[in-house]
Scaffold this motif. Sequence first.
Motif, PDB file in Angstrom:
ATOM      1  N   UNK A 158       0.835  -1.208   0.000  1.00 12.11           N
ATOM      2  CA  UNK A 158       0.000   0.000   0.000  1.00 12.11           C
ATOM      3  C   UNK A 158       0.868   1.257   0.000  1.00 12.11           C
ATOM      4  N   UNK A 159       0.277   2.292  -0.541  1.00 12.50           N
ATOM      5  CA  UNK A 159       0.936   3.587  -0.458  1.00 12.50           C
ATOM      6  C   UNK A 159       0.832   4.126   0.953  1.00 12.50           C
ATOM      7  N   UNK A 160       1.651   5.109   1.306  1.00 12.01           N
ATOM      8  CA  UNK A 160       1.641   5.619   2.688  1.00 12.01           C
ATOM      9  C   UNK A 160       0.280   6.139   3.133  1.00 12.01           C
ATOM     10  N   UNK A 161      -0.444   6.828   2.245  1.00 10.61           N
ATOM     11  CA  UNK A 161      -1.731   7.386   2.660  1.00 10.61           C
ATOM     12  C   UNK A 161      -2.768   6.290   2.868  1.00 10.61           C
ATOM     13  N   UNK A 162      -2.789   5.316   1.948  1.00 12.89           N
ATOM     14  CA  UNK A 162      -3.738   4.204   2.105  1.00 12.89           C
ATOM     15  C   UNK A 162      -3.392   3.389   3.360  1.00 12.89           C
ATOM     16  N   UNK A 163      -2.107   3.172   3.568  1.00 10.91           N
ATOM     17  CA  UNK A 163      -1.681   2.415   4.743  1.00 10.91           C
ATOM     18  C   UNK A 163      -2.076   3.144   6.025  1.00 10.91           C
ATOM     19  N   UNK A 164      -1.924   4.465   6.011  1.00 11.48           N
ATOM     20  CA  UNK A 164      -2.291   5.244   7.199  1.00 11.48           C
ATOM     21  C   UNK A 164      -3.780   5.108   7.483  1.00 11.48           C
ATOM     22  N   UNK A 165      -4.609   5.139   6.452  1.00 12.01           N
ATOM     23  CA  UNK A 165      -6.052   5.005   6.656  1.00 12.01           C
ATOM     24  C   UNK A 165      -6.407   3.631   7.209  1.00 12.01           C
ATOM     25  N   UNK A 206     -12.702 -10.362   6.354  1.00 11.60           N
ATOM     26  CA  UNK A 206     -11.591 -11.299   6.506  1.00 11.60           C
ATOM     27  C   UNK A 206     -10.291 -10.535   6.751  1.00 11.60           C
ATOM     28  N   UNK A 207     -10.093  -9.503   5.948  1.00 12.57           N
ATOM     29  CA  UNK A 207      -8.865  -8.708   6.110  1.00 12.57           C
ATOM     30  C   UNK A 207      -8.851  -7.981   7.457  1.00 12.57           C
ATOM     31  N   UNK A 208      -9.990  -7.470   7.839  1.00 13.67           N
ATOM     32  CA  UNK A 208     -10.066  -6.757   9.116  1.00 13.67           C
ATOM     33  C   UNK A 208      -9.768  -7.706  10.271  1.00 13.67           C
ATOM     34  N   UNK A 209     -10.283  -8.887  10.212  1.00 11.62           N
ATOM     35  CA  UNK A 209     -10.016  -9.878  11.270  1.00 11.62           C
ATOM     36  C   UNK A 209      -8.531 -10.237  11.297  1.00 11.62           C
ATOM     37  N   UNK A 210      -7.945 -10.348  10.110  1.00 10.34           N
ATOM     38  CA  UNK A 210      -6.508 -10.681  10.069  1.00 10.34           C
ATOM     39  C   UNK A 210      -5.679  -9.579  10.719  1.00 10.34           C
ATOM     40  N   UNK A 211      -6.048  -8.342  10.458  1.00  9.83           N
ATOM     41  CA  UNK A 211      -5.305  -7.229  11.070  1.00  9.83           C
ATOM     42  C   UNK A 211      -5.508  -7.225  12.575  1.00  9.83           C
ATOM     43  N   UNK A 267      -5.079   3.366  10.888  1.00 13.41           N
ATOM     44  CA  UNK A 267      -5.819   4.167  11.861  1.00 13.41           C
ATOM     45  C   UNK A 267      -7.223   3.605  12.094  1.00 13.41           C
ATOM     46  N   UNK A 268      -7.860   3.133  11.044  1.00 11.82           N
ATOM     47  CA  UNK A 268      -9.238   2.663  11.209  1.00 11.82           C
ATOM     48  C   UNK A 268      -9.300   1.207  11.664  1.00 11.82           C
ATOM     49  N   UNK A 269      -8.566   0.350  10.988  1.00 10.99           N
ATOM     50  CA  UNK A 269      -8.669  -1.077  11.278  1.00 10.99           C
ATOM     51  C   UNK A 269      -7.805  -1.490  12.464  1.00 10.99           C
ATOM     52  N   UNK A 270      -6.571  -0.987  12.498  1.00 15.78           N
ATOM     53  CA  UNK A 270      -5.637  -1.415  13.546  1.00 15.78           C
ATOM     54  C   UNK A 270      -5.845  -0.624  14.829  1.00 15.78           C
TER      55      UNK A 270
END
Lengths: 173, 240
Positions: free
Chosen positions: A122-129, B47-52, A132-135
């Motif tokens: 992923x690009x830095x901006x996509x990775x940041x999103x 699935x991806x969200x669960x993996x993260x 921040x949201x999922x992790x």
Amino acid sequence: MQNVYVLGLDRTLDAEARVERLVAEHEAKLARYVRRFVNDGDFALDIVQDVYFAAYRMLRADPSRPLSAGWLYKTATNYAITHLRKKKRRGETLPLDDNAGAFRTDEVSALQLDLQRALGTLGPEQLACVMLTTYAGYSSAEAAAILGTSPDAVRQRVCRAMRAMRKSLGESA
Amino acid sequence: MNRDHDAFEALAGAVMLGEATDAERARFDAHAATCDECRADVACAPVLTRAVLRARATETWRPSIANLVLDRIRGTRKSRFRFTVGALGWAVAISIVFNLALASGLSMRFGSTPADEASSSVTAMTLDLESPAPHAVSAPIVRHHVRVALSPRREHPHRSASIAARAKGSDAEAATAAADTSADDVRHVLAGIDLDGSDGTKHVADEPRDLCSPAPAAPGVSDASTVDASPSCVPPEAKR
């Protein structure tokens, strides 16, 4: 004149105490977030130190300024994005073994390595999103505030990032 | 791919993050019915969200950077203190040197005593020299008002300057005086020069010229480097 000196001394001590409290509360979580972001434990530690030091400088200048965890994640995200952009400009690529080396042995599994590789595409901006949201668990509105963009832009980047990760994991499977 | 696909990406992202309202969900479902990619994206997102989330939950890395951060902060405080003390010390030292230089300069400029003149270079002086008129029967005294201004170079403080007295209609005579001579020395040198002449013009020259400060030339004196030398006839009785 003496009061000014004492006041400045107290401000410095107060800033240090507040940073100490911030470190105690968010030390491990922030470090893990940054390590997952940049996929490098040593760089993650450097970035986290810089974040806390930036917090100290800010509190030293204005002790009354409120400092939230969002500020820490925002600053860490910006530092991590800057680090990834520099790495991309230099054309650095890490082999798979080094990717695995960023994590402990008991954390490494095939799925984790695939996930980390997918995040690395992923690009830095996509990775940041995504981070921040999922992790980190922020909403799109909160992530937008951290990144200085709109919630719709965050949602669009999340969608594109998920698509890229899906394709990357589909290819590796 | 549906041409409206890009416009629904934000909507798909809201669905993936679980933030879509019922209306947004309905709009997306209507779009997903005709878009395989959006449907696949949304289907794969949990699935991806669960993996993260699993990756986050299984991380056991607990770095301890508190000491590093606090050491860095304390080091900064020490360096700031050192910088402040160092800057203050430098400021005090510069102030002392400046004041000493200023005080010594003022004393040299305004507090010149005869002893000081003897030890320092001659910068300016006014001399009154007397000599009898050569062809006068009554032998009146001619007073020569001579202003001598010398500015020796700083890099050559002991360089000699020639002081010459030139009388109109006669040859110039010269004598040499050190640039750091005293007023009495200059007076002595000038006294040894023949001041015969109708106008008694004294010419104070130098080698090089910058040893002699420019001064307004006296009337009838052609040389620009000549300093004021205005003779005045004083009757002997007035002199007495």
